[in-house]
Structures are given as C-alpha cells and as structure tokens.
Design an enzyme around this catalytic site. Structure first.
Site, PDB file in Angstrom:
ATOM      1  CE1 TYR A 162      -3.302   2.878   0.887  1.00  0.00           C
ATOM      2  CE2 TYR A 162      -1.883   3.321   2.750  1.00  0.00           C
ATOM      3  CZ  TYR A 162      -2.918   3.691   1.927  1.00  0.00           C
ATOM      4  OH  TYR A 162      -3.556   4.868   2.154  1.00  0.00           O
ATOM      5  CG  HIS A 164      -2.499   0.770   5.818  1.00  0.00           C
ATOM      6  ND1 HIS A 164      -3.722   0.372   5.343  1.00  0.00           N
ATOM      7  CD2 HIS A 164      -2.507   2.128   5.765  1.00  0.00           C
ATOM      8  CE1 HIS A 164      -4.439   1.432   5.011  1.00  0.00           C
ATOM      9  NE2 HIS A 164      -3.719   2.510   5.265  1.00  0.00           N
TER      10      HIS A 164
END
Length: 417
Positions: free
Chosen positions: A158, A225
């Site tokens: 990500y 994350h």
C-alpha cells in the site's frame, strides 16, 4: 443571547482530485457570513451526505452558531447511539464550519482562537514508494531536493496517497520486484492480493538500503497499515530499531491494541496510532499507559476540531505528540483544520501531507502554501479557505468503494486494507 442564527446547511460533494470529498457549508442570517467544514468519509460519501441533509440540517437551523461546544455535545447524543464514523464525519463538517464562522466573527484565524501560534511553519512528511529499494531511494532523493526532511517510505505494498493512481495496492504489487508472494488457489476471489509475511520480510531490507545510501540525516516513517499479525508487528518493530525510524505507523489493528503493551516492552521504535479510531475509549488507554508516541487520528472521523483540540491537550499532558492523518481522501478544508491545530499545539509532532493538484487548488481557493517541506497558512479570519461551488460541481462524486479496500491474503482470505 446572540441574534445570529443558522439559516441553512448544505453538503457539497466534489472530486477535483479524483477522490470523493464532502464539505459542509453553514449559512447564517448575517449576509455573507458562512462557514465550511470537512465531512469526508470517501468510502461512504453518500451516507454522510444523507446524515447531514436529513438529520443534522433540521437539528441546526435556528441555532446560534457561536455555541460550538453545546452544538457538538447535543449533536453527538442526538441519535442516542454515537461514535460511528458516518455521524462523526457529519458532525465534523458542522463543527469545523462553526469554528470557521467564529473566526470570521472575531476577525481572527482559528489558530488564534485555539491559543495562538506555537511555531512559524508546519513541518510536513510526504509519501515515497517504489517497486524496489533503488526506486524508493530515487524518489526520496527527489523529495529531499524539494526540501522535505521527513518521508514515508513504502515498497511493493500500500503506497498511500503519495501516488496519483487510485488502485494503490494493485499498482504497488505489480511494481514490486523484490517481494515474492505465496501462490494462490486455482480459482481466485476478486480482490487485491497481498502477502503480509513476504511484505514484513522486505521492510528491513528496504531500510537497510536506505540508511546505507542516504545516512541518518533524513527522517523515515513507515506505515504497516495494520496488515500483519501482532507477533509479526512486534518482530518488525524490534528489527527496525537499528534504522532509527521517526515512527512506525499503525503496527496493529484497533482490534488488537492490547498487543501494544507487549510491543512497547520489547522495542524502542517510536509508534504512531489512531488513523482508524472513532472514540475516546480507543485512544485514552494508549495515551494513559504511554503505549504510543504519536496520536494520528483522522480529525473528521473523531468529530472535528472540538474533540481534536481536547485530544491534543490530553496527549500533551502525557508526553504524546500529534501527527494528524492527512491522506488524499481529506478535503482542503480538512487539511486547513489539521494545520490550525498544528500551529496551536505545543506538542505537535509532524503533519502528513498529500500534494494537491491544480483542480483542487482551483476549487478551494486559500489552500496552504507549501515551501521546502513546510506548510504556511494565510492569516485570513476563520479557516482561511473557501470553495467555488460552480467549479466544484464540475467534478461529481462516483460513490464507489475504492479497490484498495478489497484486500485479500494469498489464499483468498479477506484482509484488513
């Protein structure tokens, strides 16, 4: 009692940067006096608009807009069940708009209403990513030439709002040259596939390369994350100690915050948490027990400036610094709200910043000035930012679910995005 009254509340949806944004506009019975607030919850943008238009607007019309605290408190309990992200964002749009009005009435920027400036500029961190260590290094060097002293470094996972591609994870995984994910079953459920174990093994290699090439004069941030197991997060934090990160972001999910005590006992890597928090019961124990170094809530998702200022003060009393969430899915109005808090908080740590394209700056006149890694607000009363509604209407929202939230592990199990 003030004769000033709220006469109209509207929700403006727009996507000039390619990401759905929601802005609340509160109008008053004083001609030309209105306020703006950010209510952006991109993944549920129409639900937030409905909450504002159908519930908050009737609740607000006729009220005195200067009674910010009373409106916030009564707004929170008006639906009985509370502290969910949809209603919090709706309330945030209202709250920020009321602070904007209050500043305009006083002829002062919001940061002056919050106690005045504690610093002359706001240091920012930007996002860098890449398919391998060399590509990440090259992107960091480019940001350093722009004057940034703090960078978030991601590789093959990500990439966050630092890329213009909205299919963030898919793009990063396709470019990842040094991460070998496990094989998937023959028939794959649609989604964005991600191998948390392969990712975790790649991160120390990335920072070993970056420190060897760039030294310790630049501050590095990394965002887990919340996508690895708690034990993996602990091992990662321990391994990364030698690379002296500015902080490690969201190493565990909110559902697993009890593991932070074990992480803290085993690693000195600074920790930042809060992006997904929606209520005081999530952040208070972490601050009370000194389990984090930075609190980085998404200001609109906790209800706006009013609760964020209280959170900043509470954090200050416990030696925790602020690092408000600043992704692409926040309107420029929300960016300005973050920065008014930054300027007025002595325990400010760092501000995440996502560059704004020309369309965003055109729709939202008064955006912050960015110069050599610092942000500067104008000194206009209120939040200092406006919206051109005619231009905003040229960029309609789609309301779809972003692809990066459809994450799966190699065997097809749904994963936290």
């Amino acid at each position: 009692m003030s004769n000033l009254k709220i006469t109209n509340v509207k929700t403006i949806l727009t996507a000039p940067g390619g990401i759905d944004l929601a802005v609340v506009k509160i109008e008053t019975n004083e001609p030309g006096l209105y306020g703006l607030g950010c209510a952006t919850f991109t993944q549920r943008i129409f639900a937030v608009k409905s909450a504002i238009d159908e519930y908050m607007a009737p609740f607000l019309v006729g009220k005195d807009p200067t009674r910010i605290e009373d409106i916030w408190q009564s707004g929170v309990v008006s639906g009985y069940w509370r502290n969910g992200p949809i209603m919090n964002n709706a309330l945030s749009g209202v709250d920020m708009a009321l602070w904007d009005i209050k500043g305009k009435l006083a002829g002062m920027p919001v940061y002056d209403l919050l106690g005045g400036k504690c610093r002359d500029g706001i240091p920012l961190y930007c996002h860098t990513d890449g398919g391998d260590e060399v590509e990440v290094e090259d992107n960091i060097r480019a940001r350093m030439e722009e004057g940034y002293q703090y960078v978030r470094c991601q590789m093959g996972m990500y990439g966050g709002a630092g890329t213009d591609d909205l299919k963030l994870i898919a793009t990063q995984l396709a470019r990842a040259k040094n991460i070998q994910p496990k094989r998937s079953p023959r028939s794959k459920t649609p989604g964005i596939y991600f191998d948390p174990d392969a990712y975790a093994k790649s991160v120390p290699r990335l920072f070993d390369h970056l420190r060897n090439k760039l030294g310790f004069g630049i501050e590095f941030i990394h965002d887990v994350h919340e996508r690895v197991t708690p034990v993996t997060a602990i091992n990662l934090a321990k391994t990364l100690e030698q690379y002296q990160l500015f902080y490690l972001e969201d190493p565990v999910a909110p559902e697993n915050i009890d593991w932070l005590k074990m992480l803290r006992q085993q690693s000195s890597t600074p920790i930042s948490m809060g992006e997904l928090f929606v209520n005081v019961n999530e952040w208070k124990p972490l601050i009370d027990n000194r389990l984090i170094d930075y609190i980085r809530c998404h200001v609109s998702t906790i209800g706006g400036i009013t609760p964020a200022k209280k959170l900043a003060v509470y954090s200050e009393l416990n030696g925790v610094r602020t690092a408000w969430h600043g992704p692409g899915d926040i309107s420029p109005v929300g960016v300005c709200a973050n920065m008014h808090l930054d300027l007025s908080s002595p325990n400010f740590g760092i501000q995440e910043y996502t560059p704004m394209n020309d369309a965003l700056r055109d729709v939202f006149p008064g955006c912050p000035e960015i110069d050599h890694g610092y942000a500067y607000l104008n000194d206009k009363p209120g939040l200092g930012i406006d919206i051109d509604e005619a231009k905003a209407a040229k960029y309609p929202c789609e309301g779809g679910i972003p692809s990066w939230t459809m994450a799966r592990t190699p065997d097809g199990t749904a994963s936290r995005p």
